[in-house]
Design an enzyme around this catalytic site. Structure first.
Site, PDB file in Angstrom:
ATOM      1  N   ASP A  35       0.858  -1.188   0.000  1.00  0.00           N
ATOM      2  CA  ASP A  35       0.000   0.000   0.000  1.00  0.00           C
ATOM      3  C   ASP A  35       0.892   1.235   0.000  1.00  0.00           C
ATOM      4  OD1 ASP A  35      -3.224   0.124   1.139  1.00  0.00           O
ATOM      5  OD2 ASP A  35      -2.114   1.995   0.889  1.00  0.00           O
ATOM      6  N   GLY A  40      -5.341   4.522   2.647  1.00  0.00           N
ATOM      7  CA  GLY A  40      -5.292   3.491   3.685  1.00  0.00           C
ATOM      8  C   GLY A  40      -4.354   3.919   4.813  1.00  0.00           C
ATOM      9  N   LEU A  65       6.834  -4.343  -9.454  1.00  0.00           N
ATOM     10  CA  LEU A  65       7.043  -5.050  -8.187  1.00  0.00           C
ATOM     11  C   LEU A  65       7.467  -6.479  -8.503  1.00  0.00           C
ATOM     12  CD1 LEU A  65       6.569  -5.109  -5.017  1.00  0.00           C
ATOM     13  CD2 LEU A  65       4.307  -6.029  -5.552  1.00  0.00           C
ATOM     14  N   TYR A  66       8.586  -6.872  -7.950  1.00  0.00           N
ATOM     15  CA  TYR A  66       9.078  -8.240  -8.194  1.00  0.00           C
ATOM     16  C   TYR A  66       9.028  -9.033  -6.901  1.00  0.00           C
ATOM     17  CZ  TYR A  66      10.227  -6.928 -12.879  1.00  0.00           C
ATOM     18  OH  TYR A  66      10.113  -6.525 -14.183  1.00  0.00           O
ATOM     19  N   TYR A 147     -11.778   7.642 -12.582  1.00  0.00           N
ATOM     20  CA  TYR A 147     -12.051   6.386 -11.872  1.00  0.00           C
ATOM     21  C   TYR A 147     -12.753   5.392 -12.796  1.00  0.00           C
ATOM     22  CZ  TYR A 147     -13.786   3.380  -8.051  1.00  0.00           C
ATOM     23  OH  TYR A 147     -14.077   2.327  -7.217  1.00  0.00           O
ATOM     24  N   TYR A 161      -4.817  -9.797 -21.317  1.00  0.00           N
ATOM     25  CA  TYR A 161      -3.809 -10.718 -20.763  1.00  0.00           C
ATOM     26  C   TYR A 161      -4.381 -12.144 -20.703  1.00  0.00           C
ATOM     27  CZ  TYR A 161       0.072  -7.646 -19.452  1.00  0.00           C
ATOM     28  OH  TYR A 161       1.162  -6.814 -19.487  1.00  0.00           O
ATOM     29  N   THR A 177     -20.135  -0.747  -0.935  1.00  0.00           N
ATOM     30  CA  THR A 177     -19.915  -1.590   0.245  1.00  0.00           C
ATOM     31  C   THR A 177     -19.547  -0.707   1.437  1.00  0.00           C
ATOM     32  OG1 THR A 177     -19.243  -3.394  -1.179  1.00  0.00           O
ATOM     33  CG2 THR A 177     -18.545  -3.528   1.122  1.00  0.00           C
ATOM     34  N   HIS A 183     -13.172   5.126   5.868  1.00  0.00           N
ATOM     35  CA  HIS A 183     -12.511   6.350   6.278  1.00  0.00           C
ATOM     36  C   HIS A 183     -13.574   7.352   6.745  1.00  0.00           C
ATOM     37  CE1 HIS A 183      -9.883   9.776   6.051  1.00  0.00           C
ATOM     38  NE2 HIS A 183      -8.874   8.997   5.725  1.00  0.00           N
TER      39      HIS A 183
HETATM   40  P1  NAD Z   1      -9.772   2.505   0.120  1.00  0.00           P
HETATM   41  O1  NAD Z   1      -9.484   3.888  -0.380  1.00  0.00           O
HETATM   42  O2  NAD Z   1     -10.041   2.338   1.577  1.00  0.00           O
HETATM   43  O3  NAD Z   1      -8.601   1.491  -0.274  1.00  0.00           O
HETATM   44  C1  NAD Z   1      -7.766   1.658  -1.367  1.00  0.00           C
HETATM   45  C2  NAD Z   1      -6.347   1.359  -0.910  1.00  0.00           C
HETATM   46  O4  NAD Z   1      -5.459   1.473  -2.030  1.00  0.00           O
HETATM   47  C3  NAD Z   1      -5.841   2.352   0.141  1.00  0.00           C
HETATM   48  O5  NAD Z   1      -5.239   1.659   1.200  1.00  0.00           O
HETATM   49  C4  NAD Z   1      -4.835   3.216  -0.623  1.00  0.00           C
HETATM   50  O6  NAD Z   1      -3.843   3.771   0.210  1.00  0.00           O
HETATM   51  C5  NAD Z   1      -4.309   2.218  -1.633  1.00  0.00           C
HETATM   52  N1  NAD Z   1      -3.743   2.835  -2.837  1.00  0.00           N
HETATM   53  C6  NAD Z   1      -4.256   3.834  -3.588  1.00  0.00           C
HETATM   54  N2  NAD Z   1      -3.442   4.100  -4.616  1.00  0.00           N
HETATM   55  C7  NAD Z   1      -2.389   3.244  -4.520  1.00  0.00           C
HETATM   56  C8  NAD Z   1      -1.209   3.034  -5.271  1.00  0.00           C
HETATM   57  N3  NAD Z   1      -0.946   3.777  -6.365  1.00  0.00           N
HETATM   58  N4  NAD Z   1      -0.345   2.080  -4.874  1.00  0.00           N
HETATM   59  C9  NAD Z   1      -0.600   1.321  -3.761  1.00  0.00           C
HETATM   60  N5  NAD Z   1      -1.696   1.475  -3.011  1.00  0.00           N
HETATM   61  C10 NAD Z   1      -2.577   2.437  -3.380  1.00  0.00           C
HETATM   62  O7  NAD Z   1     -10.997   1.964  -0.737  1.00  0.00           O
HETATM   63  P2  NAD Z   1     -11.802   0.578  -0.652  1.00  0.00           P
HETATM   64  O8  NAD Z   1     -13.225   0.922  -0.482  1.00  0.00           O
HETATM   65  O9  NAD Z   1     -11.161  -0.346   0.289  1.00  0.00           O
HETATM   66  O10 NAD Z   1     -11.623   0.050  -2.136  1.00  0.00           O
HETATM   67  C11 NAD Z   1     -10.734  -1.006  -2.477  1.00  0.00           C
HETATM   68  C12 NAD Z   1     -10.921  -1.363  -3.936  1.00  0.00           C
HETATM   69  O11 NAD Z   1     -12.264  -1.784  -4.170  1.00  0.00           O
HETATM   70  C13 NAD Z   1     -10.646  -0.193  -4.884  1.00  0.00           C
HETATM   71  O12 NAD Z   1      -9.979  -0.680  -6.026  1.00  0.00           O
HETATM   72  C14 NAD Z   1     -12.029   0.270  -5.265  1.00  0.00           C
HETATM   73  O13 NAD Z   1     -12.050   0.858  -6.533  1.00  0.00           O
HETATM   74  C15 NAD Z   1     -12.830  -1.031  -5.219  1.00  0.00           C
HETATM   75  N6  NAD Z   1     -14.262  -0.775  -4.970  1.00  0.00           N
HETATM   76  C16 NAD Z   1     -14.719  -0.439  -3.727  1.00  0.00           C
HETATM   77  C17 NAD Z   1     -16.072  -0.191  -3.531  1.00  0.00           C
HETATM   78  C18 NAD Z   1     -16.642   0.153  -2.182  1.00  0.00           C
HETATM   79  O14 NAD Z   1     -17.840   0.385  -2.086  1.00  0.00           O
HETATM   80  N7  NAD Z   1     -15.884   0.181  -1.112  1.00  0.00           N
HETATM   81  C19 NAD Z   1     -16.957  -0.288  -4.620  1.00  0.00           C
HETATM   82  C20 NAD Z   1     -16.450  -0.588  -5.865  1.00  0.00           C
HETATM   83  C21 NAD Z   1     -15.102  -0.854  -6.040  1.00  0.00           C
HETATM   84  N1  UDP Z   2       6.281  -6.411 -13.976  1.00  0.00           N
HETATM   85  C1  UDP Z   2       6.331  -6.352 -12.597  1.00  0.00           C
HETATM   86  N2  UDP Z   2       6.691  -7.458 -11.903  1.00  0.00           N
HETATM   87  C2  UDP Z   2       7.004  -8.632 -12.517  1.00  0.00           C
HETATM   88  C3  UDP Z   2       6.939  -8.694 -13.921  1.00  0.00           C
HETATM   89  C4  UDP Z   2       6.542  -7.564 -14.628  1.00  0.00           C
HETATM   90  O1  UDP Z   2       6.051  -5.309 -11.999  1.00  0.00           O
HETATM   91  O2  UDP Z   2       7.326  -9.579 -11.809  1.00  0.00           O
HETATM   92  C5  UDP Z   2       5.857  -5.210 -14.725  1.00  0.00           C
HETATM   93  C6  UDP Z   2       6.916  -4.795 -15.725  1.00  0.00           C
HETATM   94  O3  UDP Z   2       7.559  -3.647 -15.209  1.00  0.00           O
HETATM   95  C7  UDP Z   2       6.137  -4.460 -16.971  1.00  0.00           C
HETATM   96  C8  UDP Z   2       4.708  -4.839 -16.684  1.00  0.00           C
HETATM   97  O4  UDP Z   2       4.714  -5.547 -15.455  1.00  0.00           O
HETATM   98  O5  UDP Z   2       6.159  -3.080 -17.215  1.00  0.00           O
HETATM   99  C9  UDP Z   2       4.088  -5.689 -17.758  1.00  0.00           C
HETATM  100  O6  UDP Z   2       4.835  -6.879 -17.887  1.00  0.00           O
HETATM  101  P1  UDP Z   2       4.784  -7.750 -19.199  1.00  0.00           P
HETATM  102  O7  UDP Z   2       5.743  -8.865 -19.028  1.00  0.00           O
HETATM  103  O8  UDP Z   2       3.397  -8.096 -19.518  1.00  0.00           O
HETATM  104  O9  UDP Z   2       5.210  -6.732 -20.325  1.00  0.00           O
HETATM  105  P2  UDP Z   2       6.622  -6.235 -20.831  1.00  0.00           P
HETATM  106  O10 UDP Z   2       7.614  -6.368 -19.695  1.00  0.00           O
HETATM  107  O11 UDP Z   2       6.921  -7.129 -21.961  1.00  0.00           O
HETATM  108  O12 UDP Z   2       6.350  -4.819 -21.197  1.00  0.00           O
END
Ligand code: NAD
Ligand code: UDP
Ligand code: UDP
Length: 319
Positions: A35, A40, A65-66, A147, A161, A177, A183
């Site tokens: 996160d 969050g 992320l690997y 969004y 994919y 939900t 929050h």
């Molecule tokens: P939330 O905002 O509480 O949780 C989202 C989490 O994602 C947070 O912890 C935030 O810090 C993290 N986050 C945001 N951008 C990020 C990034 N770039 N990298 C890493 N972490 C990141 O919201 P939620 O209600 O728990 O929603 C979770 C998921 O469910 C979301 O994808 C949301 O679109 C989906 N969703 C939720 C609802 C609902 O009613 N709660 C409805 C439809 C879809």
């Molecule tokens: N990627 C990642 N973790 C992995 C493998 C891939 O974050 O373990 C990322 C990588 O940076 C890439 C993206 O996932 O940009 C898409 O990967 P994919 O293999 O589909 O595409 P390519 O690397 O050929 O662009």
């Protein structure tokens, strides 16, 4: 005997993510929660930090992320209109780049991958209740588009994919939900109304309150996630997960007032642009493929959520 899996939850410190992490640990899995703490908090997963099978990593999904995992739940994305409109470009990047990175990871390690999509892909729907084959009515240039379109593009990526790389995907379209750990200031209707009622402040109804939503309690939703992830590979979704019980926003306000015993009055504010007029999931597919349907009625779920916010507000007051 169930095999212990290594499960990655992105957005795991958010509202839904923290409940999911808790549930996965209870099922005996190793959980890697990542996160960037945009919406969050560590507090949401505080109780899990002592568990040796839980790991918390600060990471933004827009960067690669690997790691080595068996399953991925991709939840990272701000979900409330106030938060996702705060930095709309970052919202689209999180959905789209985040999906690409997580799909790339799933491809490399051959993991199953779940996408938290949304009822917002239906926009302001002309079909009611919404079925998965409805293609939606989304304004691509409005304030909600970062969004809605971000999530739609993420679905496109998941299915490409799937077709191109034979990934095992699971796409859930989540409807509104609610529950503990929402929050308190994220502007979503259930948390807003409960906090306003508990503080004795006016309850802010946007528009005339005749617009509808269908509210699912968090425990029911998480059960749906787990069941969807466990399905055979042919079940890819998209599949609606939500509670079909439909309420007007005014009805919700009245219920919250009744359940809190609050003296708050209703006040009416302008309806935000592109606010969907109605929303209700058709859950026939979830019933068929997951044997799932929500069990917690709105009144009971509200009681539990009110108890959470009551406690939170008392603690905040006590400093
Ligand atoms: P939330 O905002 O509480 O949780 C989202 C989490 O994602 C947070 O912890 C935030 O810090 C993290 N986050 C945001 N951008 C990020 C990034 N770039 N990298 C890493 N972490 C990141 O919201 P939620 O209600 O728990 O929603 C979770 C998921 O469910 C979301 O994808 C949301 O679109 C989906 N969703 C939720 C609802 C609902 O009613 N709660 C409805 C439809 C879809
Ligand atoms: N990627 C990642 N973790 C992995 C493998 C891939 O974050 O373990 C990322 C990588 O940076 C890439 C993206 O996932 O940009 C898409 O990967 P994919 O293999 O589909 O595409 P390519 O690397 O050929 O662009
Ligand atoms: N809403 C409201 N008062 C509030 C917050 C929201 O009347 O204080 C309305 C909002 O206009 C929408 C509904 O409640 O019609 C649900 O809003 P929310 O932001 O929770 O979710 P979404 O619109 O994304 O479904």
């Amino acid at each position: 005997m169930m095999l212990r899996k290594r499960v990655l939850v992105t957005g795991g410190a958010g509202f839904l993510g923290s409940h999911l992490c808790e549930r996965l640990l209870a099922l005996g899995h190793d959980v890697l929660c990542i996160d960037n703490f945009f919406t969050g908090t560590k507090d949401n997963v505080l109780a899990l930090l002592d568990d040796h099978h839980f790991e918390l990593l600060r990471h933004d999904v827009t960067f690669p992320l690997y790691v080595e995992v068996d399953e991925i739940y991709n939840l990272a994305c701000p979900a409330s209109p106030i938060h996702y409109q705060h930095d709309p470009v970052q919202t689209t990047k999180t959905s789209v780049h985040g999906a690409i990175n997580m799909l790339g990871l799933a491809k490399r390690v051959k993991a199953r991958i779940f996408q938290a999509s949304t009822s917002e892909v239906y926009g302001d729907p002309h079909v009611h209740p919404q079925t998965e084959d409805y293609r939606g009515n989304v304004n691509p240039i409005g304030p909600r588009a970062c969004y809605d379109e971000g999530k739609r593009c993420a679905e496109t990526l998941f299915f490409d994919y799937y077709r191109q790389h034979k990934l095992r995907i699971k796409v859930a379209r989540i409807f509104n939900t609610y529950g503990p750990r929402m929050h308190p200031n994220d502007g979503r209707v259930v948390s807003n109304f409960i906090v306003q009622a508990l503080k004795g402040e006016p309850i802010t109804i946007f528009g005339d309150g005749a617009q509808t939503r269908s509210f699912c309690y968090v425990d029911d939703l998480i059960e749906g996630f787990i069941r969807l992830m466990a399905t055979d590979d042919e079940v890819t979704g998209p599949i609606n997960l939500g509670n079909p019980g439909e309420f007007t926003i005014r009805q919700l306000a009245e219920l919250v007032i009744a359940e809190t015993g609050s003296k708050s009055k209703l006040v009416f504010k302008p309806l935000p642009q592109d606010d969907p007029l109605q929303r209700q999931p058709n859950i026939t597919l979830a019933q068929k493929h997951l044997g799932w349907e929500p069990k917690v009625p709105l009144k009971d779920g509200l009681k539990r959520t009110i108890a959470y916010f009551d406690d939170l507000l008392s603690r905040m007051k006590a400093g």
